[in-house]
Design a protein around this motif. Structure first.
Motif, PDB file in Angstrom:
ATOM      1  N   LYS A 195       0.846  -1.194   0.000  1.00 48.87           N
ATOM      2  CA  LYS A 195       0.000   0.000   0.000  1.00 48.87           C
ATOM      3  C   LYS A 195       0.886   1.249   0.000  1.00 48.87           C
ATOM      4  O   LYS A 195       2.054   1.200   0.359  1.00 48.87           O
ATOM      5  CB  LYS A 195      -0.901   0.012   1.239  1.00 48.87           C
ATOM      6  CG  LYS A 195      -1.747  -1.228   1.398  1.00 48.87           C
ATOM      7  CD  LYS A 195      -3.022  -1.088   0.616  1.00 48.87           C
ATOM      8  CE  LYS A 195      -3.963  -2.226   0.908  1.00 48.87           C
ATOM      9  NZ  LYS A 195      -4.142  -3.127  -0.174  1.00 48.87           N
ATOM     10  N   LYS A 196       0.299   2.378  -0.393  1.00 52.92           N
ATOM     11  CA  LYS A 196       1.044   3.635  -0.488  1.00 52.92           C
ATOM     12  C   LYS A 196       1.760   3.962   0.820  1.00 52.92           C
ATOM     13  O   LYS A 196       2.925   4.346   0.823  1.00 52.92           O
ATOM     14  CB  LYS A 196       0.107   4.776  -0.878  1.00 52.92           C
ATOM     15  CG  LYS A 196       0.824   6.078  -1.122  1.00 52.92           C
ATOM     16  CD  LYS A 196      -0.112   7.149  -1.618  1.00 52.92           C
ATOM     17  CE  LYS A 196       0.679   8.416  -1.915  1.00 52.92           C
ATOM     18  NZ  LYS A 196      -0.172   9.480  -2.409  1.00 52.92           N
ATOM     19  N   LYS A 197       1.090   3.788   1.945  1.00 50.12           N
ATOM     20  CA  LYS A 197       1.691   4.082   3.257  1.00 50.12           C
ATOM     21  C   LYS A 197       2.923   3.193   3.496  1.00 50.12           C
ATOM     22  O   LYS A 197       3.945   3.659   3.983  1.00 50.12           O
ATOM     23  CB  LYS A 197       0.658   3.864   4.361  1.00 50.12           C
ATOM     24  CG  LYS A 197       1.143   4.186   5.738  1.00 50.12           C
ATOM     25  CD  LYS A 197       0.306   5.281   6.338  1.00 50.12           C
ATOM     26  CE  LYS A 197       0.731   5.560   7.745  1.00 50.12           C
ATOM     27  NZ  LYS A 197       1.180   6.889   7.957  1.00 50.12           N
ATOM     28  N   GLN A 198       2.827   1.921   3.122  1.00 44.79           N
ATOM     29  CA  GLN A 198       3.957   0.995   3.295  1.00 44.79           C
ATOM     30  C   GLN A 198       5.119   1.370   2.379  1.00 44.79           C
ATOM     31  O   GLN A 198       6.280   1.191   2.734  1.00 44.79           O
ATOM     32  CB  GLN A 198       3.507  -0.436   3.009  1.00 44.79           C
ATOM     33  CG  GLN A 198       2.498  -0.978   4.007  1.00 44.79           C
ATOM     34  CD  GLN A 198       1.900  -2.285   3.548  1.00 44.79           C
ATOM     35  OE1 GLN A 198       1.364  -2.389   2.445  1.00 44.79           O
ATOM     36  NE2 GLN A 198       1.975  -3.296   4.398  1.00 44.79           N
ATOM     37  N   ARG A 199       4.802   1.890   1.188  1.00 40.99           N
ATOM     38  CA  ARG A 199       5.857   2.267   0.244  1.00 40.99           C
ATOM     39  C   ARG A 199       6.619   3.511   0.690  1.00 40.99           C
ATOM     40  O   ARG A 199       7.678   3.818   0.155  1.00 40.99           O
ATOM     41  CB  ARG A 199       5.265   2.495  -1.148  1.00 40.99           C
ATOM     42  CG  ARG A 199       4.725   1.237  -1.779  1.00 40.99           C
ATOM     43  CD  ARG A 199       4.419   1.401  -3.248  1.00 40.99           C
ATOM     44  NE  ARG A 199       3.586   2.522  -3.581  1.00 40.99           N
ATOM     45  CZ  ARG A 199       2.290   2.460  -3.895  1.00 40.99           C
ATOM     46  NH1 ARG A 199       1.676   1.295  -3.882  1.00 40.99           N
ATOM     47  NH2 ARG A 199       1.629   3.545  -4.219  1.00 40.99           N
ATOM     48  N   GLN A 200       6.084   4.223   1.666  1.00 45.67           N
ATOM     49  CA  GLN A 200       6.768   5.412   2.185  1.00 45.67           C
ATOM     50  C   GLN A 200       7.822   5.054   3.222  1.00 45.67           C
ATOM     51  O   GLN A 200       8.536   5.917   3.716  1.00 45.67           O
ATOM     52  CB  GLN A 200       5.742   6.386   2.770  1.00 45.67           C
ATOM     53  CG  GLN A 200       4.843   6.981   1.709  1.00 45.67           C
ATOM     54  CD  GLN A 200       3.690   7.777   2.289  1.00 45.67           C
ATOM     55  OE1 GLN A 200       3.353   7.671   3.459  1.00 45.67           O
ATOM     56  NE2 GLN A 200       3.084   8.597   1.445  1.00 45.67           N
ATOM     57  N   ASN A 201       7.952   3.788   3.538  1.00 48.04           N
ATOM     58  CA  ASN A 201       8.928   3.304   4.506  1.00 48.04           C
ATOM     59  C   ASN A 201      10.319   3.324   3.861  1.00 48.04           C
ATOM     60  O   ASN A 201      10.685   2.427   3.117  1.00 48.04           O
ATOM     61  CB  ASN A 201       8.540   1.900   4.956  1.00 48.04           C
ATOM     62  CG  ASN A 201       9.490   1.307   5.969  1.00 48.04           C
ATOM     63  OD1 ASN A 201      10.578   1.822   6.205  1.00 48.04           O
ATOM     64  ND2 ASN A 201       9.085   0.211   6.569  1.00 48.04           N
ATOM     65  N   LYS A 202      11.089   4.380   4.148  1.00 45.06           N
ATOM     66  CA  LYS A 202      12.410   4.550   3.530  1.00 45.06           C
ATOM     67  C   LYS A 202      13.385   3.448   3.951  1.00 45.06           C
ATOM     68  O   LYS A 202      14.249   3.044   3.179  1.00 45.06           O
ATOM     69  CB  LYS A 202      13.003   5.918   3.884  1.00 45.06           C
ATOM     70  CG  LYS A 202      12.148   7.090   3.451  1.00 45.06           C
ATOM     71  CD  LYS A 202      12.132   7.239   1.965  1.00 45.06           C
ATOM     72  CE  LYS A 202      11.431   8.522   1.592  1.00 45.06           C
ATOM     73  NZ  LYS A 202      10.899   8.511   0.260  1.00 45.06           N
ATOM     74  N   ALA A 203      13.245   2.943   5.183  1.00 48.60           N
ATOM     75  CA  ALA A 203      14.131   1.878   5.643  1.00 48.60           C
ATOM     76  C   ALA A 203      13.929   0.617   4.800  1.00 48.60           C
ATOM     77  O   ALA A 203      14.895  -0.035   4.402  1.00 48.60           O
ATOM     78  CB  ALA A 203      13.900   1.588   7.122  1.00 48.60           C
ATOM     79  N   LEU A 204      12.686   0.289   4.500  1.00 50.97           N
ATOM     80  CA  LEU A 204      12.400  -0.874   3.664  1.00 50.97           C
ATOM     81  C   LEU A 204      12.952  -0.661   2.258  1.00 50.97           C
ATOM     82  O   LEU A 204      13.527  -1.584   1.664  1.00 50.97           O
ATOM     83  CB  LEU A 204      10.896  -1.144   3.614  1.00 50.97           C
ATOM     84  CG  LEU A 204      10.457  -2.332   2.758  1.00 50.97           C
ATOM     85  CD1 LEU A 204      11.118  -3.625   3.227  1.00 50.97           C
ATOM     86  CD2 LEU A 204       8.939  -2.459   2.778  1.00 50.97           C
ATOM     87  N   LEU A 205      12.812   0.544   1.744  1.00 55.41           N
ATOM     88  CA  LEU A 205      13.352   0.869   0.426  1.00 55.41           C
ATOM     89  C   LEU A 205      14.866   0.643   0.391  1.00 55.41           C
ATOM     90  O   LEU A 205      15.399   0.059  -0.553  1.00 55.41           O
ATOM     91  CB  LEU A 205      13.021   2.316   0.056  1.00 55.41           C
ATOM     92  CG  LEU A 205      13.448   2.770  -1.336  1.00 55.41           C
ATOM     93  CD1 LEU A 205      12.562   2.121  -2.395  1.00 55.41           C
ATOM     94  CD2 LEU A 205      13.371   4.275  -1.445  1.00 55.41           C
ATOM     95  N   ASP A 206      15.569   1.076   1.448  1.00 52.39           N
ATOM     96  CA  ASP A 206      17.025   0.895   1.519  1.00 52.39           C
ATOM     97  C   ASP A 206      17.405  -0.582   1.585  1.00 52.39           C
ATOM     98  O   ASP A 206      18.381  -1.019   0.956  1.00 52.39           O
ATOM     99  CB  ASP A 206      17.590   1.630   2.736  1.00 52.39           C
ATOM    100  CG  ASP A 206      17.453   3.132   2.640  1.00 52.39           C
ATOM    101  OD1 ASP A 206      17.339   3.651   1.510  1.00 52.39           O
ATOM    102  OD2 ASP A 206      17.458   3.795   3.694  1.00 52.39           O
ATOM    103  N   GLU A 207      16.638  -1.365   2.343  1.00 46.70           N
ATOM    104  CA  GLU A 207      16.921  -2.795   2.460  1.00 46.70           C
ATOM    105  C   GLU A 207      16.697  -3.505   1.121  1.00 46.70           C
ATOM    106  O   GLU A 207      17.502  -4.346   0.707  1.00 46.70           O
ATOM    107  CB  GLU A 207      16.022  -3.402   3.535  1.00 46.70           C
ATOM    108  CG  GLU A 207      16.332  -4.842   3.845  1.00 46.70           C
ATOM    109  CD  GLU A 207      15.461  -5.396   4.957  1.00 46.70           C
ATOM    110  OE1 GLU A 207      15.105  -6.584   4.873  1.00 46.70           O
ATOM    111  OE2 GLU A 207      15.134  -4.647   5.910  1.00 46.70           O
TER     112      GLU A 207
END
Length: 145
Positions: free
Chosen positions: A119-131
């Motif tokens: 979901k859009k809110k989950q995609r805003q998680n920068k830490a997950l993006l970095d991982e």
């Protein structure tokens, strides 16, 4: 009766997507077949994290992303990465480090988040993006190895 014989275990390969605030980290299994996201670590805590990890796991190689602009020139974060590598190499002189081009991994990671149905809110998680970015760096290395 069949007997399975395994080759000597290799060390893991660990990949770092180094950022100004935090670093995404991914790692392979011992046979260097599968890349998995491990965690995200605040940049200021990287040396402590890696020290602890290297004590508990056999790591053959550390990949550190080399961020470049579209024209191939170094990104702004490169200065911080070089300082980190110098400090790390002084603490762990025998640990092999390889720099790898990480252009577009953040865009690929974001697309992966979309494709996996986050979901859009989950995609805003920068830490997950970095991982996920670190995992992509590692997968590219394994694919081209």
């Amino acid at each position: 009766m069949q007997t399975l014989i395994f080759a000597d275990e290799m060390g893991r390969v660990l990949a770092i997507d180094f950022g100004t605030k935090r670093c995404g980290i991914a790692v392979t299994d011992e046979l260097q077949l599968i890349a998995s996201g491990l965690t995200t670590v605040e940049r200021k805590d990287m040396m402590d994290f890696l020290s602890d990890y290297l004590i508990s796991e056999e790591v053959e190689l550390i990949l550190i992303g080399e961020p470049k602009q579209k024209d191939g020139s170094p990104s702004d974060v490169e200065e911080h990465i070089l300082k980190f590598i110098k400090k790390f190499s002084e603490a762990f002189p025998k640990q092999e480090i390889l720099r790898v081009d990480e252009r577009y991994t953040s865009k690929m990671a974001f697309q992966t988040m979309i494709d996996s149905g986050l979901k859009k809110k989950q995609r805003q998680n920068k830490a997950l993006l970095d991982e996920i970015s670190a995992t992509i760096i590692l997968q590219e290395y394994l694919y081209n190895k």
